[in-house]
Design a protein around this motif. Structure first.
Motif, PDB file in Angstrom:
ATOM      1  N   SER A   1      -3.366   5.358  -2.081  1.00 11.32           N
ATOM      2  CA  SER A   1      -4.305   6.353  -1.568  1.00 11.32           C
ATOM      3  C   SER A   1      -3.633   7.719  -1.587  1.00 11.32           C
ATOM      4  O   SER A   1      -2.412   7.834  -1.514  1.00 11.32           O
ATOM      5  N   LEU A   2      -4.445   8.729  -1.713  1.00 13.03           N
ATOM      6  CA  LEU A   2      -3.967  10.100  -1.775  1.00 13.03           C
ATOM      7  C   LEU A   2      -4.731  10.912  -0.742  1.00 13.03           C
ATOM      8  O   LEU A   2      -5.960  10.958  -0.768  1.00 13.03           O
ATOM      9  N   GLU A   3      -4.005  11.522   0.183  1.00 14.56           N
ATOM     10  CA  GLU A   3      -4.641  12.307   1.234  1.00 14.56           C
ATOM     11  C   GLU A   3      -4.540  13.790   0.902  1.00 14.56           C
ATOM     12  O   GLU A   3      -3.449  14.308   0.671  1.00 14.56           O
ATOM     13  N   VAL A   4      -5.694  14.458   0.858  1.00 16.50           N
ATOM     14  CA  VAL A   4      -5.757  15.874   0.530  1.00 16.50           C
ATOM     15  C   VAL A   4      -6.681  16.556   1.541  1.00 16.50           C
ATOM     16  O   VAL A   4      -7.795  16.097   1.773  1.00 16.50           O
ATOM     17  N   ASP A   5      -6.216  17.648   2.114  1.00 15.11           N
ATOM     18  CA  ASP A   5      -7.053  18.423   3.017  1.00 15.11           C
ATOM     19  C   ASP A   5      -8.174  19.049   2.204  1.00 15.11           C
ATOM     20  O   ASP A   5      -7.930  19.580   1.118  1.00 15.11           O
TER      21      ASP A   5
ATOM     22  N   HIS B   1      -0.705  17.961   2.973  1.00 17.61           N
ATOM     23  CA  HIS B   1      -1.999  17.571   2.405  1.00 17.61           C
ATOM     24  C   HIS B   1      -2.555  18.600   1.428  1.00 17.61           C
ATOM     25  O   HIS B   1      -3.760  18.811   1.354  1.00 17.61           O
ATOM     26  N   ILE B   2      -1.650  19.220   0.665  1.00 20.80           N
ATOM     27  CA  ILE B   2      -2.106  20.206  -0.311  1.00 20.80           C
ATOM     28  C   ILE B   2      -2.550  19.495  -1.589  1.00 20.80           C
ATOM     29  O   ILE B   2      -2.372  18.285  -1.730  1.00 20.80           O
ATOM     30  N   PHE B   3      -3.116  20.250  -2.510  1.00 18.70           N
ATOM     31  CA  PHE B   3      -3.627  19.643  -3.737  1.00 18.70           C
ATOM     32  C   PHE B   3      -2.488  18.940  -4.466  1.00 18.70           C
ATOM     33  O   PHE B   3      -1.394  19.485  -4.601  1.00 18.70           O
ATOM     34  N   PRO B   4      -2.726  17.722  -4.931  1.00 22.19           N
ATOM     35  CA  PRO B   4      -1.661  16.961  -5.593  1.00 22.19           C
ATOM     36  C   PRO B   4      -1.068  17.702  -6.786  1.00 22.19           C
ATOM     37  O   PRO B   4      -1.784  18.293  -7.579  1.00 22.19           O
ATOM     38  N   GLY B   5       0.255  17.672  -6.841  1.00 20.22           N
ATOM     39  CA  GLY B   5       0.959  18.345  -7.928  1.00 20.22           C
ATOM     40  C   GLY B   5       1.351  19.771  -7.605  1.00 20.22           C
ATOM     41  O   GLY B   5       2.104  20.393  -8.348  1.00 20.22           O
TER      42      GLY B   5
ATOM     43  N   HIS C   1       0.856  -1.193   0.000  1.00 17.15           N
ATOM     44  CA  HIS C   1       0.000   0.000   0.000  1.00 17.15           C
ATOM     45  C   HIS C   1       0.889   1.240   0.000  1.00 17.15           C
ATOM     46  O   HIS C   1       1.881   1.306   0.716  1.00 17.15           O
ATOM     47  N   ILE C   2       0.509   2.213  -0.814  1.00 16.77           N
ATOM     48  CA  ILE C   2       1.223   3.491  -0.855  1.00 16.77           C
ATOM     49  C   ILE C   2       0.236   4.592  -0.483  1.00 16.77           C
ATOM     50  O   ILE C   2      -0.841   4.707  -1.063  1.00 16.77           O
ATOM     51  N   HIS C   3       0.611   5.362   0.508  1.00 15.74           N
ATOM     52  CA  HIS C   3      -0.197   6.489   0.979  1.00 15.74           C
ATOM     53  C   HIS C   3       0.587   7.757   0.664  1.00 15.74           C
ATOM     54  O   HIS C   3       1.673   7.958   1.185  1.00 15.74           O
ATOM     55  N   LEU C   4       0.046   8.590  -0.213  1.00 19.59           N
ATOM     56  CA  LEU C   4       0.731   9.816  -0.633  1.00 19.59           C
ATOM     57  C   LEU C   4       0.030  11.052  -0.094  1.00 19.59           C
ATOM     58  O   LEU C   4      -1.199  11.092   0.010  1.00 19.59           O
ATOM     59  N   SER C   5       0.817  12.049   0.207  1.00 20.73           N
ATOM     60  CA  SER C   5       0.290  13.341   0.615  1.00 20.73           C
ATOM     61  C   SER C   5       1.295  14.384   0.153  1.00 20.73           C
ATOM     62  O   SER C   5       2.429  14.411   0.624  1.00 20.73           O
TER      63      SER C   5
END
Length: 84
Positions: free
Chosen positions: A55-59, A28-32, A17-21
């Motif tokens: 998974s991608l965690e974004v505020d 937790h800012i917008f990806p990219g 599992h890969i959890h990215l932020s």
């Protein structure tokens, strides 16, 4: 001291599992928009046939109008289309 790609290559046989932020200056800012090269990383793990979960965690406040769910979904879909 290693890059995200280098770390993945060294540990991929153990990763399920890969959890990215994305981050910088905040977490937790917008990806990219942060320091992680998410498009490059996503393309790399795809090329390596990663079969685990991602998974991608974004505020919520990272989205332009996070109280409007349809706008938030459009922004997220736009990002996902950009990395494919």
């Amino acid at each position: 001291g290693s890059s995200l790609l280098d770390f993945f290559d060294k540990a991929k046989s153990k990763i399920a599992h890969i959890h990215l932020s994305d981050f910088y200056p905040d977490e937790h800012i917008f990806p990219g928009k942060g320091r992680l090269k998410l498009k490059e990383f996503y393309n790399h793990i795809k090329k390596e046939n990663f079969t685990g979960t991602l998974s991608l965690e974004v505020d919520p406040s990272a989205f332009e109008n996070y109280k409007d769910k349809s706008t938030t979904l459009k922004e997220l879909k736009s990002f996902l289309n950009a990395i494919r």
